[in-house]
Design a protein around this motif. Sequence first.
Motif, mmCIF file in Angstrom:
data_model
loop_
_atom_site.group_PDB
_atom_site.id
_atom_site.type_symbol
_atom_site.label_atom_id
_atom_site.label_comp_id
_atom_site.label_asym_id
_atom_site.label_seq_id
_atom_site.Cartn_x
_atom_site.Cartn_y
_atom_site.Cartn_z
ATOM 1 N N ARG A 134 0.848 -1.183 0.000
ATOM 2 C CA ARG A 134 0.000 0.000 0.000
ATOM 3 C C ARG A 134 0.889 1.241 0.000
ATOM 4 N N GLU A 166 -6.222 5.872 -6.888
ATOM 5 C CA GLU A 166 -6.962 4.644 -6.572
ATOM 6 C C GLU A 166 -7.442 3.956 -7.846
ATOM 7 N N PRO A 195 -5.704 0.046 -7.750
ATOM 8 C CA PRO A 195 -6.861 -0.274 -6.893
ATOM 9 C C PRO A 195 -6.457 -0.965 -5.594
ATOM 10 N N ASN A 196 -7.100 -0.535 -4.516
ATOM 11 C CA ASN A 196 -6.935 -1.150 -3.181
ATOM 12 C C ASN A 196 -5.508 -1.070 -2.655
ATOM 13 N N ARG A 197 -4.778 -0.024 -3.106
ATOM 14 C CA ARG A 197 -3.391 0.123 -2.643
ATOM 15 C C ARG A 197 -3.088 1.522 -2.130
ATOM 16 N N ASP A 248 -3.547 4.862 0.356
ATOM 17 C CA ASP A 248 -3.962 5.410 1.653
ATOM 18 C C ASP A 248 -3.916 6.929 1.589
ATOM 19 N N GLN A 272 -14.842 5.991 -4.876
ATOM 20 C CA GLN A 272 -13.583 5.265 -4.710
ATOM 21 C C GLN A 272 -13.357 4.924 -3.237
ATOM 22 N N ASN A 273 -12.774 3.774 -3.018
ATOM 23 C CA ASN A 273 -12.504 3.309 -1.657
ATOM 24 C C ASN A 273 -11.083 3.706 -1.265
ATOM 25 N N GLN A 313 -16.164 3.449 8.034
ATOM 26 C CA GLN A 313 -14.844 2.965 7.617
ATOM 27 C C GLN A 313 -14.240 1.984 8.605
#
Length: 336
Positions: A77, A101, A105-107, A109, A165-166, A216
């Motif tokens: 990450r 993001e 993706p998913n990396r 912070d 986006q997450n 979250q």
Amino acid sequence: MESNNKKIEYSFLDLAIIGKDRTTKQTLNNVLATAQKAEEHNYNRFWLAEHHNMPNIASSATSVLIGYVAEGTNKIRVGSGGIMLPNHPPLVIAEQFGTLEALYPNRIDLGLGRAPGTDQLTAMALRRNNQTLVNFFPEQIKELQHFFSVTNEFEKVRAYPGEGQNVPLWILGSSTDSAYLAAEMGLPYAFASHFAPDQLQLAGRIYKKNFKPSAQLEHPYFMPCINLILADTEYEANSLATSFYRMFLGIIRNDRQPMQPPVESMNGIWSVQEEATVYNMTACSFIGTKETMKTEIQRFCDVLGVDELMITTPIYDYEKRKYSIQLFSELMNELA
């Protein structure tokens, strides 16, 4: 004290410090090489910090540097430790980190801080239109969350990309104020004990005691950052640390220089008063061999109830820095 018997993730903060006789390009290339080494040894995340008007720190364009590191790695990450949100419109940060993001993706912070990351004159240049933004830090975070939320689709101003986006948000801090804020907002909390250790234990207790679950995060998640220098011998570790001590000495004297090569001893370089001040600022530093530091790290994590431990490793020689990163990974795996 007994161990809490849980596996503690470990991560890395890179301050992109330019060393003596090194160019900005060499420094940034070495940032990527450090991230690749951290990924190789299963570090959880790799963060970069926003600073401005500091000729010996190369991370002012933090979002750009995050993209560079994420592109050159595969699974670790990558994020900000942190973005100083009062310096920026939340819409711009939502767009930048939404783009990151989308690409990785998913990396990604997004750690958020309140301080300017610079001197007051430069802060005025950054916040030219509103010098009071720092007073609205919590409101800025909520605005940023709204830009990321799918519920923003009905608004006239939307973040493209960004919306939906997450991107996990973190609160960064070095005082109890940030602890209360992170607890109230139900966000993970990173504490800058690598340069401001005084309120570490109190801030951690306040955060955990007052934490309110959020969309979250269900439970508090606490990650302090420490200075860590490991080598094969105590003598070598203490010698490597002289570069780090001279860096802090420059802060005290207001004489900031590129990171200097290590010397055999600090004797004759600092006064007794300066030595005491530097040691106070760097109280959360672990310098030695893997064997001698193992018990110290375990005790630190147990006393503070650490969920994840972030390190910064201010060593002048990059090969020795990467070796220290390897040794810390071995240490944490042995503790686990």
